[in-house]
Design a protein around this motif. Structure first.
Motif, PDB file in Angstrom:
ATOM      1  N   ARG A 151       0.847  -1.180   0.000  1.00  0.00           N
ATOM      2  CA  ARG A 151       0.000   0.000   0.000  1.00  0.00           C
ATOM      3  C   ARG A 151       0.892   1.243   0.000  1.00  0.00           C
ATOM      4  N   TRP A 166      -5.186   6.844  -0.749  1.00  0.00           N
ATOM      5  CA  TRP A 166      -4.875   5.528  -0.195  1.00  0.00           C
ATOM      6  C   TRP A 166      -4.809   4.566  -1.370  1.00  0.00           C
ATOM      7  N   GLY A 179      -9.049   4.657  -2.007  1.00  0.00           N
ATOM      8  CA  GLY A 179      -9.723   5.606  -1.142  1.00  0.00           C
ATOM      9  C   GLY A 179      -9.037   6.963  -1.223  1.00  0.00           C
ATOM     10  N   ASP A 219      -9.104   7.759   8.459  1.00  0.00           N
ATOM     11  CA  ASP A 219      -8.381   6.590   8.955  1.00  0.00           C
ATOM     12  C   ASP A 219      -9.334   5.517   9.460  1.00  0.00           C
ATOM     13  N   HIS A 222     -10.772   3.403   6.529  1.00  0.00           N
ATOM     14  CA  HIS A 222      -9.873   2.526   5.773  1.00  0.00           C
ATOM     15  C   HIS A 222      -8.873   1.760   6.638  1.00  0.00           C
ATOM     16  N   ILE A 224      -6.133   2.620   8.029  1.00  0.00           N
ATOM     17  CA  ILE A 224      -4.795   2.848   7.474  1.00  0.00           C
ATOM     18  C   ILE A 224      -3.721   2.646   8.529  1.00  0.00           C
TER      19      ILE A 224
END
Length: 359
Positions: A151, A166, A179, A219, A222, A224
């Motif tokens: 990622r 993202w 995202g 955040d 997703h 993250i």
């Protein structure tokens, strides 16, 4: 600037496209700057820059207070766009993309200004969405990703907004945008709204807390932070803020793109550079060789946004990208030209200003 709309000579100043084997051009009219890149493709799938242009136009000046683009700001932008159009007249253009972003998305008179700019300069400028802006930033930075990157979290701190992308890595193809969020907070809007508050520890931290709260919502959607703790996530930044941090971290006597673009900074180095910039104060920033008087008022607001990103998504390092929308547009156009269907269309239909593909 004289009104070129009523000038019959304007038709002769419109750039035209369609020359086989010609050059590609990308123009980005942002909230603070107007930038142009003219390039030709290389066999390796990249490009060689033939010409460039950059001018501070402050298109978004006063927008946060008035909700409209001011006449002075529009005149400065039109002058810069006309300079770009004149440069393009000297080139055998194959394709041209010209875009504008957050200032024209927000302004009540943004659409009217874009129509005026198209008529005045002949440039096919259009307002792009926040999603397309994130996609173009991703496309420009994709060459900096590595095969081991599962990622990537890409941040682009602009004049009128901050885009967070993202990204899912794709070792054998283009990465995928999974995202994005566009915050209507940028270095120009913060500088105008907060005044000199970013020059004090209390004011700086207030901005960090505000931006971090917005990022935390993204955040949670997703996860993250959880992905970053698992590893294989590259934190990457593109904008004047992060390139300035890199220049300061490397103690450069003057800014140098070859030394900055693609540089991986240890996060402690980046944090120390932020502290060094904060300690300079306004006068010191104006005199710093990697900042200068035109950008001095925008550096600490940008650093506050960066600090918020660091607070929500801790990372051991940050990859610095001195590239953005223009590079993304060039790579997209050149990639599309390599597609068989695009080559057939190019042969069958000469390029015209009104027919430039939107994506």
């Amino acid at each position: 600037m004289p009104d070129l709309i009523a000038n019959p000579a304007v038709a002769s100043t419109r750039p035209s496209c369609g020359t086989a084997g010609g050059v590609f051009a990308a123009l980005d009219l942002g909230t603070n700057n107007c930038r142009l890149l003219v390039a030709t493709p290389t066999p390796a799938g990249s490009f060689r820059v033939l010409d460039s242009y950059s001018r501070v136009v402050r298109l978004g000046e006063g927008l946060a207070q008035q909700g409209r683009l001011s006449e002075g700001a529009m005149e400065r932008a039109l002058a810069a766009l006309q300079a770009c159009a004149q440069k393009l007249l000297r080139r055998p253009l194959r394709r041209l993309l010209a875009v504008t972003t957050e200032a024209c998305r927000q302004a009540a008179n943004g659409a009217a200004f874009v129509a005026r700019a198209r008529e005045t300069t002949g440039l096919p400028i259009r307002v792009i969405s926040a999603r397309e802006e994130a996609e173009l930033a991703m496309e420009s930075c994709a060459p900096l990703l590595r095969a081991q990157d599962r990622r990537a979290l890409l941040f682009d701190i602009g004049g009128g907004s901050t885009e967070i992308a993202w990204i899912r890595g794709a070792p054998n193809g283009l990465p995928e945008l999974i995202g994005y969020v566009s915050l209507p907070i940028g270095v120009v809007t913060l500088a105008e709204r907060a005044g000199l508050c970013c020059y004090t520890p209390e004011g700086f931290d207030r901005v960090v807390v505000e931006v971090a709260a917005e990022l935390a919502r993204f955040d949670r959607v997703h996860c993250i932070g959880q992905e970053m703790r698992a590893g294989g996530v590259r934190l990457m930044g593109t904008s004047g803020t992060v390139t300035t941090l890199a220049g300061v971290a490397l103690s450069l006597p003057r800014y140098s793109r070859p030394l900055i673009d693609g540089r991986v900074l240890d996060i402690q180095e980046a944090d120390q550079a932020l502290r060094d910039l904060f300690m300079l104060g306004r006068d010191g920033l104006r005199e710093h060789p990697c900042v200068g008087p035109e950008r001095a008022d925008y550096v600490l607001p940008g650093c506050a946004i960066y600090a918020a990103i660091r607070r929500i998504w801790p990372s051991s390092c940050v990859t610095v990208a001195d590239r953005g929308l223009r590079e993304g547009m060039l790579l997209r156009m050149m990639r599309q030209e390599r597609l068989p269907s695009r080559r057939v269309a190019a042969q069958a239909h000469p390029f015209r200003p009104a027919a430039y593909p939107a994506s």
